[in-house]
Design a protein around this motif. Structure first.
Motif, mmCIF file in Angstrom:
data_model
loop_
_atom_site.group_PDB
_atom_site.id
_atom_site.type_symbol
_atom_site.label_atom_id
_atom_site.label_comp_id
_atom_site.label_asym_id
_atom_site.label_seq_id
_atom_site.Cartn_x
_atom_site.Cartn_y
_atom_site.Cartn_z
ATOM 1 N N PHE A 7 0.810 -1.216 0.000
ATOM 2 C CA PHE A 7 0.000 0.000 0.000
ATOM 3 C C PHE A 7 0.843 1.266 0.000
ATOM 4 O O PHE A 7 0.328 2.354 -0.295
ATOM 5 C CB PHE A 7 -0.934 0.004 1.216
ATOM 6 N N ARG B 250 -6.013 -11.595 -5.077
ATOM 7 C CA ARG B 250 -6.895 -11.646 -3.915
ATOM 8 C C ARG B 250 -6.097 -11.908 -2.637
ATOM 9 O O ARG B 250 -6.371 -11.322 -1.584
ATOM 10 C CB ARG B 250 -7.946 -12.737 -4.107
ATOM 11 N N ALA C 198 -4.254 -8.753 -1.805
ATOM 12 C CA ALA C 198 -5.197 -7.735 -1.338
ATOM 13 C C ALA C 198 -5.613 -8.014 0.101
ATOM 14 O O ALA C 198 -5.705 -7.089 0.922
ATOM 15 C CB ALA C 198 -6.425 -7.704 -2.247
ATOM 16 N N ALA C 199 -5.844 -9.299 0.418
ATOM 17 C CA ALA C 199 -6.206 -9.653 1.786
ATOM 18 C C ALA C 199 -5.051 -9.383 2.749
ATOM 19 O O ALA C 199 -5.256 -8.907 3.871
ATOM 20 C CB ALA C 199 -6.618 -11.117 1.854
ATOM 21 N N THR D 270 -2.696 -7.110 2.339
ATOM 22 C CA THR D 270 -2.597 -5.660 2.494
ATOM 23 C C THR D 270 -3.677 -5.143 3.433
ATOM 24 O O THR D 270 -3.430 -4.290 4.296
ATOM 25 C CB THR D 270 -2.714 -4.966 1.124
ATOM 26 N N GLU D 271 -4.890 -5.674 3.285
ATOM 27 C CA GLU D 271 -5.987 -5.267 4.166
ATOM 28 C C GLU D 271 -5.653 -5.580 5.619
ATOM 29 O O GLU D 271 -5.869 -4.760 6.511
ATOM 30 C CB GLU D 271 -7.262 -5.995 3.749
ATOM 31 N N ARG D 272 -5.116 -6.780 5.862
ATOM 32 C CA ARG D 272 -4.766 -7.142 7.235
ATOM 33 C C ARG D 272 -3.637 -6.267 7.759
ATOM 34 O O ARG D 272 -3.653 -5.838 8.919
ATOM 35 C CB ARG D 272 -4.380 -8.623 7.286
ATOM 36 N N VAL E 17 -2.825 -3.179 6.773
ATOM 37 C CA VAL E 17 -3.211 -1.775 6.919
ATOM 38 C C VAL E 17 -4.245 -1.597 8.027
ATOM 39 O O VAL E 17 -4.130 -0.704 8.860
ATOM 40 C CB VAL E 17 -3.766 -1.237 5.586
ATOM 41 N N ARG E 18 -5.271 -2.468 8.037
ATOM 42 C CA ARG E 18 -6.368 -2.277 8.973
ATOM 43 C C ARG E 18 -6.274 -3.166 10.199
ATOM 44 O O ARG E 18 -6.795 -2.829 11.257
ATOM 45 C CB ARG E 18 -7.703 -2.547 8.265
ATOM 46 N N ASN F 103 -9.039 -0.551 12.934
ATOM 47 C CA ASN F 103 -10.149 -1.272 12.314
ATOM 48 C C ASN F 103 -11.140 -1.635 13.403
ATOM 49 O O ASN F 103 -11.251 -2.777 13.823
ATOM 50 C CB ASN F 103 -9.635 -2.539 11.614
#
Length: 568
Positions: free
Chosen positions: A243, A299, A302-303, A305-307, A309-310, A328
């Motif tokens: 990110f 995918r 992306a998962a 990165t989501e974990r 970042v958030r 989060n």
């Protein structure tokens, strides 16, 4: 068809040697560029390691390759020029780095390119059409000048950018140039690359791009649009970015993912990824005629990165802790806050725990210390009941309690006598289920046996604290599920209020409401409140409780209002 490879080497020379020999051993001529920052003696030892295959591995003129600067483009130009001049049979030139590792057999890549002889593979997107830039400059990298190193001269870099913006300075683009951006790792046809390197405008183009920021992502990407007959706007080298725009480093753990992508080459590989390099040495993972499909693993990234970042709700890490709103979810799970109920009932905490199945604490923010369930001095996660430790960071105390207690609904008592550090936090937390009996703080004062004159100032402070807390709960920023009764309203319909709070905090509980705990006797309480008024302290938050011990029958109490919408 013949494939030539230009490789840019900066470090990890042992692994770079393996990669170069693999390409050369697969029938590909290789031109190597080594960063001029490397000491001469070390460079000579590295070059001497290829004396046995010097007819297939050449070394070009060296340039200083600093990130974001012109040197990487100059190095690529030097390597590409030597490749075209020394190997007439080469039809496609593949640009790679020393950390780019072939995943599939090189013969499959050659066959793939042979079937697409008229195609250039280079990611090339018009700057105005894509929001790819992360934490940097987009159009301005082409309209401002960047003579300073972003890494070594950051202060001068930032000040000069600010000065140019303030003065409204804009560079004129060379005639006919439309800026494009994309990955620096490409595979171009001989004709296209020759046209770029022989462009009649090249002196002017090179002068212009010397002062563009990160020109290796735009020089060939822009000029390929001028000279190519057919562009496939994608790179055949798989590279993933986080990110912040930094490249992902691939480890042995990623080998299965890399195979699933069916990509020919992956970047960047950790030098100690033994399994990935062993696969390359064994000839690669065959995929026959499979089309490279890096999107298959998007995918997963992306998962990840989501974990990163958030994170998980209610779990904090260094990158999110200092930034308000980056978490989060403030807390990890729904919880209950009961205000005034325990002050009116004997054994209320034990009753509510049995009725709801929740873990019910006392006043966690009491001035004497946290009242954990069962009176424990320590709770899960080595949480201490010491007041000073708790109040050092009351917000983290609350979030830690909910995190450590996840799996069971946590409930605690709260009131105006408690530390108010978390008043706004629980009001804004969608996980909070809050029930308030305003004015209930007056009941312990009434039962203390002290005179009204002695209690007046104490009552005023408690009422002021509760009024501020109610202001937070009624704020438009409040997101908790909140129910508020005045003491007078609660006393007229206590069972209904208890049933509503049980439904909010333990929504899965079935069956009739258990027999409520005995309410503390309040004979003379109305007269006590009247005496407060006579002393000049009006306890308005209690509601209308008459001083007459035998008041006339009243109409049914109105139902409490919800300050915010219910949450599931």
């Amino acid at each position: 068809m013949s494939l030539g490879v230009v490789i840019l080497v900066h470090n990890a020379l042992g692994r770079a040697t393996e990669v170069i020999r693999h390409w050369a051993g697969s029938g590909c001529p290789v031109v190597v560029h080594v960063d001029s920052a490397m000491r001469r003696a070390r460079f000579e030892r590295f070059r001497a390691g290829f004396d046995d295959i010097s007819d297939r591995v050449l070394f070009c003129e060296r340039h200083r390759c600093e990130w974001g600067g012109w040197g990487i483009v100059a190095a690529t130009q030097a390597g590409a020029r030597m490749m075209l001049d020394r190997f007439d049979e080469v039809e496609h030139v593949y640009l790679a780095s020393g950390s780019c590792v072939p995943l599939r057999p090189v013969s499959e890549l050659k066959a793939y390119l042979a079937a697409r002889r008229d195609t250039d593979f280079i990611e090339s997107a018009c700057v105005a059409d894509v929001p790819w830039t992360v934490g940097g400059l987009s159009e301005e990298r082409f309209t401002l000048r960047f003579p300073f190193s972003w890494k070594r001269q950051r202060w001068a870099f930032d000040r000069y950018v600010a000065l140019q913006r303030r003065l409204g300075m804009r560079r004129r683009l060379p005639e006919g140039l439309v800026p494009h951006m994309g990955s620096q790792w490409w595979c171009l046809r001989r004709a296209t690359l020759e046209a770029i390197l022989s462009d009649p405008q090249r002196p002017a183009l090179d002068r212009y791009f010397r002062r563009v920021w990160i020109p290796d992502e735009s020089y060939f990407q822009s000029l390929a649009r001028r000279w190519s007959n057919r562009i496939e706007s994608r790179s055949l080298t798989m590279a993933k970015f986080d990110f912040q725009g930094k490249p992902h480093l691939f480890y042995d753990d990623h080998l299965a993912l890399l195979r699933r992508s069916d990509c020919f080459v992956a970047r960047k590989i950790w030098p100690r990824a033994q399994a990935i390099y062993a696969q390359m040495a064994a000839g690669g993972h065959p995929a026959q005629d499979a089309e490279p499909a890096p999107a298959r693993i998007d995918r997963v990234f992306a998962a990840a990165t989501e974990r990163r970042v958030r994170g998980r709700a209610g779990l904090y890490m260094q990158s999110r802790l200092p930034n308000e709103g980056w978490e989060n979810g403030f807390t990890a799970a729904p919880y209950g806050v009961l205000e005034g109920f325990a002050e009116l009932h004997e054994g209320f905490e034990a009753w509510f725990a049995a009725a709801s199945g929740a873990t019910v604490h006392g006043h966690l923010f009491a001035p004497e210390g946290a009242e954990f369930e069962g009176g424990a001095a320590l709770w899960r996660g080595a949480m201490s009941n010491h007041a000073a430790l708790r109040d050092h960071d009351a917000r983290r105390f609350l979030t830690n309690l909910i995190w450590n207690g996840r799996g069971a609904r946590q409930v605690f008592q709260f009131g105006p006598r408690d530390s108010q550090h978390v008043s706004w936090d629980i009001a804004k937390d969608p996980n909070a289920r809050i029930g308030v009996i305003s004015g209930a703080w007056a009941v312990p004062l009434f039962r203390s046996g002290r005179t009204v004159a002695d209690l007046r100032d104490v009552a005023a402070r408690l009422q002021e604290a509760e009024a501020d807390h109610l202001g937070a709960l009624r704020s438009p920023h409040a997101k908790a599920r909140i129910r508020i009764w005045t003491l007078a309203e609660f006393l007229e319909a206590p069972e209904e209020a208890l049933a509503q709070m049980l439904a909010d905090i333990a929504p899965g509980q079935a069956g009739p409401l258990p027999t409520p705990p005995a309410r503390l006797p309040l004979d003379g309480f109305g007269r006590f409140l009247q005496e407060m008024r006579n002393q000049g302290m009006h306890p308005y938050l209690t509601g209308d409780i008459p001083a007459d011990p035998n008041p006339r029958p009243r109409r049914a109490a109105p139902k409490p209002y919800l300050v915010s919408r219910p949450h599931a």
